[in-house]
Design a protein around this motif. Structure first.
Motif, short mmCIF file in Angstrom:
data_model
loop_
_atom_site.label_atom_id
_atom_site.label_comp_id
_atom_site.label_asym_id
_atom_site.label_seq_id
_atom_site.Cartn_x
_atom_site.Cartn_y
_atom_site.Cartn_z
N ASN A 1 46.99 43.57 40.21
CA ASN A 1 46.23 44.59 40.95
C ASN A 1 46.26 44.33 42.45
O ASN A 1 46.34 45.27 43.25
CB ASN A 1 44.79 44.62 40.45
CG ASN A 1 44.68 45.15 39.03
OD1 ASN A 1 45.62 45.72 38.50
ND2 ASN A 1 43.53 44.94 38.41
N VAL B 1 39.22 44.71 44.83
CA VAL B 1 40.29 45.08 43.91
C VAL B 1 40.37 44.09 42.75
O VAL B 1 40.61 44.46 41.59
CB VAL B 1 41.65 45.14 44.65
CG1 VAL B 1 42.80 45.33 43.68
CG2 VAL B 1 41.64 46.25 45.69
N GLU C 1 49.68 45.30 43.81
CA GLU C 1 49.79 46.76 43.89
C GLU C 1 49.00 47.30 45.07
O GLU C 1 49.49 48.14 45.83
CB GLU C 1 49.31 47.41 42.60
CG GLU C 1 49.46 48.93 42.63
CD GLU C 1 48.73 49.63 41.49
OE1 GLU C 1 49.16 50.73 41.13
OE2 GLU C 1 47.73 49.08 41.00
N TYR C 2 47.78 46.82 45.24
CA TYR C 2 46.92 47.29 46.33
C TYR C 2 47.55 47.00 47.70
O TYR C 2 47.64 47.88 48.56
CB TYR C 2 45.55 46.62 46.23
CG TYR C 2 44.62 46.97 47.37
CD1 TYR C 2 43.99 48.21 47.44
CD2 TYR C 2 44.37 46.05 48.39
CE1 TYR C 2 43.15 48.54 48.49
CE2 TYR C 2 43.53 46.37 49.44
CZ TYR C 2 42.92 47.61 49.49
OH TYR C 2 42.09 47.93 50.54
N ALA D 1 45.84 49.81 36.74
CA ALA D 1 46.35 48.64 36.04
C ALA D 1 47.87 48.70 35.94
O ALA D 1 48.47 49.78 35.91
CB ALA D 1 45.74 48.55 34.65
N GLN E 1 45.96 39.95 35.23
CA GLN E 1 45.92 41.35 35.67
C GLN E 1 45.37 41.47 37.09
O GLN E 1 45.76 42.36 37.85
CB GLN E 1 45.08 42.18 34.71
CG GLN E 1 45.07 43.67 35.01
CD GLN E 1 46.44 44.32 34.85
OE1 GLN E 1 47.06 44.19 33.82
NE2 GLN E 1 46.91 45.01 35.88
N LYS E 2 44.47 40.57 37.47
CA LYS E 2 43.91 40.61 38.82
C LYS E 2 45.01 40.45 39.86
O LYS E 2 45.02 41.13 40.89
CB LYS E 2 42.87 39.50 39.01
CG LYS E 2 41.58 39.67 38.22
CD LYS E 2 40.62 38.53 38.53
CE LYS E 2 39.41 38.52 37.61
NZ LYS E 2 38.57 39.71 37.77
#
Length: 296
Positions: A188, A209, A191-192, A2, A184-185
């Motif tokens: 994520n 993810v 970041e992924y 997160a 937040q999705k």
């Protein structure tokens, strides 16, 4: 992982933080904070991610970040091998706009600084004589007491506000998408993709993810970024490719594979679709611009 909200501690006698980090390697995760941040990397090398920008950092780089921009710095692998002679050293300033109050930044003499702070949400590199002057001020600021600290910080911001050669990091599209979302999705997914863009990324893995079905994930990305997932992924890869083209150390074919494209021809096509230029033309233009700045 997160996205992490970093709490910036302050001494009760100070309104902003100045610190010097000397570590075996950088340990801060993918994070954001409401403070502005100036980072001068005295000694360290690795990968820098600011929003949707993926870049390299090295000794004597300087970065300025606006509030709440997700970012992370990761050292090269050699820094994690417990070599006692290899250290990461950086000088860092964190401050909030509120420390100046509304009246100070409302003064006409500070219009440039106010405008600079407002446009810093994308983050940027600081270079040339501006960087050199700021480094000398940083040396004094860390030891300064009382009102001198504020004066020196304003001197730094004045230099930054007058600099015309800053190189922006995150894209305008990224900043806009995060202005309208605290999802937040989406953090994520960024970041992924930032961590795995050099590999093959299939739609199913990316959807996992975000904990969505493939259909729902495609809809989600399109809504949040106004792009298909393929466009979103290729844009991040091409942004990184542009940095490598300027760097000039790799051939165009090597850059294609380094950025996660499975063939140079597909890379050339996507690069031209995105930038309007072939990679070769973009490299020649970057070289010409670099020579112009050197002789200017």
């Amino acid at each position: 992982m997160a996205l992490f909200l970093e709490e910036i501690p302050l001494k009760t006698t100070y309104s902003f933080r100045s610190k010097i980090d000397i570590l075996p390697h950088i340990v801060v995760p993918w994070h954001y904070h409401p403070e502005f941040e100036l980072i001068y990397i005295e000694k360290s090398k690795g990968t820098l991610i600011v929003g949707d920008c993926i870049d390299k950092f090295t000794d004597e780089d300087m970065i300025f970040l606006g509030p709440n921009v997700p970012h992370v710095m990761t050292n090269e692998e050699s820094y994690y091998q417990k070599d006692p002679n290899l250290k990461a050293k950086a000088r860092v300033i964190h401050f909030k706009k509120e420390i100046f109050g509304n009246n100070l930044l409302g003064l006409p003499e500070l219009d440039k600084i106010n405008l600079f702070l407002e446009k810093s949400s994308r983050g940027f590199r600081v270079q040339g004589t501006t960087k050199t002057k700021i480094v000398s001020i940083l040396n004094d600021l860390h030891e300064a007491k009382g009102a001198v600290r504020i004066i020196l910080l304003l001197q730094i911001l004045n230099l930054l506000s007058e600099d015309k050669n800053e190189i922006y990091l995150a894209s305008e599209a990224f900043v806009e998408s995060f202005k309208h979302s605290s999802n937040q999705k989406l953090y994520n997914v960024y970041e992924y993709v930032s961590k795995h863009f050099q590999e093959t990324i299939d739609l199913e893995s990316a959807a996992k993810v975000a904990n969505l079905s493939k259909t729902a994930f495609c809809r989600f990305i399109k809504t949040k970024t106004n792009k298909t997932f393929s466009e979103f992924l290729n844009e991040m890869r091409i942004n990184y490719a542009q940095k490598l083209l300027v760097d000039g150390k790799l051939t165009i074919a090597q850059i294609a594979y380094e950025c996660g494209f499975n063939s140079p021809s597909y890379f050339n096509k996507q690069f031209k679709n995105y930038t309007g230029l072939t990679p070769q033309t973009a490299r020649l233009q970057a070289k010409k611009n670099s020579m112009y700045r050197f002789y200017k």
